[in-house]
Every structure is written in structure tokens, then in C-alpha cells.
Design a protein around this motif. Sequence first.
Motif, mmCIF file in Angstrom:
data_model
loop_
_atom_site.group_PDB
_atom_site.id
_atom_site.type_symbol
_atom_site.label_atom_id
_atom_site.label_comp_id
_atom_site.label_asym_id
_atom_site.label_seq_id
_atom_site.Cartn_x
_atom_site.Cartn_y
_atom_site.Cartn_z
ATOM 1 N N GLY A 70 46.346 140.379 -17.544
ATOM 2 C CA GLY A 70 45.723 141.600 -18.037
ATOM 3 C C GLY A 70 44.392 141.389 -18.726
ATOM 4 O O GLY A 70 43.717 142.353 -19.063
ATOM 5 N N ALA A 71 43.984 140.141 -18.919
ATOM 6 C CA ALA A 71 42.698 139.865 -19.561
ATOM 7 C C ALA A 71 41.588 139.932 -18.517
ATOM 8 O O ALA A 71 41.734 139.427 -17.411
ATOM 9 C CB ALA A 71 42.712 138.494 -20.232
ATOM 10 N N ALA A 72 40.499 140.586 -18.883
ATOM 11 C CA ALA A 72 39.325 140.675 -18.017
ATOM 12 C C ALA A 72 38.133 140.112 -18.762
ATOM 13 O O ALA A 72 38.005 140.299 -19.970
ATOM 14 C CB ALA A 72 39.059 142.124 -17.623
ATOM 15 N N SER A 73 37.280 139.390 -18.028
ATOM 16 C CA SER A 73 36.105 138.816 -18.663
ATOM 17 C C SER A 73 35.052 138.505 -17.627
ATOM 18 O O SER A 73 35.303 138.530 -16.424
ATOM 19 C CB SER A 73 36.494 137.555 -19.430
ATOM 20 N N ALA A 74 33.864 138.214 -18.119
ATOM 21 C CA ALA A 74 32.739 137.886 -17.249
ATOM 22 C C ALA A 74 32.675 136.386 -17.033
ATOM 23 O O ALA A 74 32.941 135.600 -17.937
ATOM 24 C CB ALA A 74 31.437 138.370 -17.875
ATOM 25 N N GLY A 75 32.319 136.007 -15.802
ATOM 26 C CA GLY A 75 32.098 134.603 -15.480
ATOM 27 C C GLY A 75 30.666 134.440 -15.008
ATOM 28 O O GLY A 75 30.160 135.266 -14.253
#
Length: 122
Positions: free
Chosen positions: A93-98
Motif C-alpha cells: 500500500g505504500a506509494a513513492s517516487a523512484g
Amino acid sequence: MVRRSKFALGVAAICIGSASAQDAPPSYQADPTVYKVIFEDQNFRVIAATWKKGTTDKPHSHALPFMVYALDDCTVRVRNPDGTTRELKNKAGAASAGPITVSHTAENVGDSDCRALLVERK
């Protein structure tokens, strides 16, 4: 609230620039057993990634900035070309930018499969 996974934050730590991202093919070309393009148009590419328990993907890069959405809790060990490694805890459920990311591999060192969605803006 912005939730950032340790997985993507670790990926950010191995970023050194867009020119270096050419060291290896993009994820979906380098290892289609792990990465599958599930949607693509002129603006976006969506890649489903599944690392089976105990598997390591082939050397690949991320030539474009991307978003990661974790589908499972899992642990991935990232290996850089210089031999350094980092274990990353992926939280479902974690979203982040790469960022743009150079050649590396990712090994699922957890007890179960590890799945994530990567979204690249073209």
C-alpha cells in the motif's frame, strides 16, 4: 499524507544520473520474467513486477523517473554494479517516487512473493 516506502527510498540512494542509466536495458526488456508492461500509451508505461521468493532479476536500469506502488510486504536486496548491497523493506500500500536509476539487480530475500506496480511517465 505522502507515504514513502523504504524500497523506493533505497532506489533513490543508488541514483547517479541519467547518462549512467544506459548501463543496462530497462527493467521490462532486461527481465520479462519479472517485469511485464501491462499498459502503455504516449504518456505513460505501467509495469507489473513480481519477484518470486528467492529470485533475483537480471541487471536492468530505470531510464525514466517512476512511481512505485507496493502490493505486498516483502524484503528486496538491491545489488549495485560496484558490489554494494542494500536490503529494502517494501510495505503493501505504500506509494513513492523512484528516480532515474543505474544498472542494478533486485533479489527477493523474503518469505513470499513480492509484487509492485511501476508507473513511468514518458
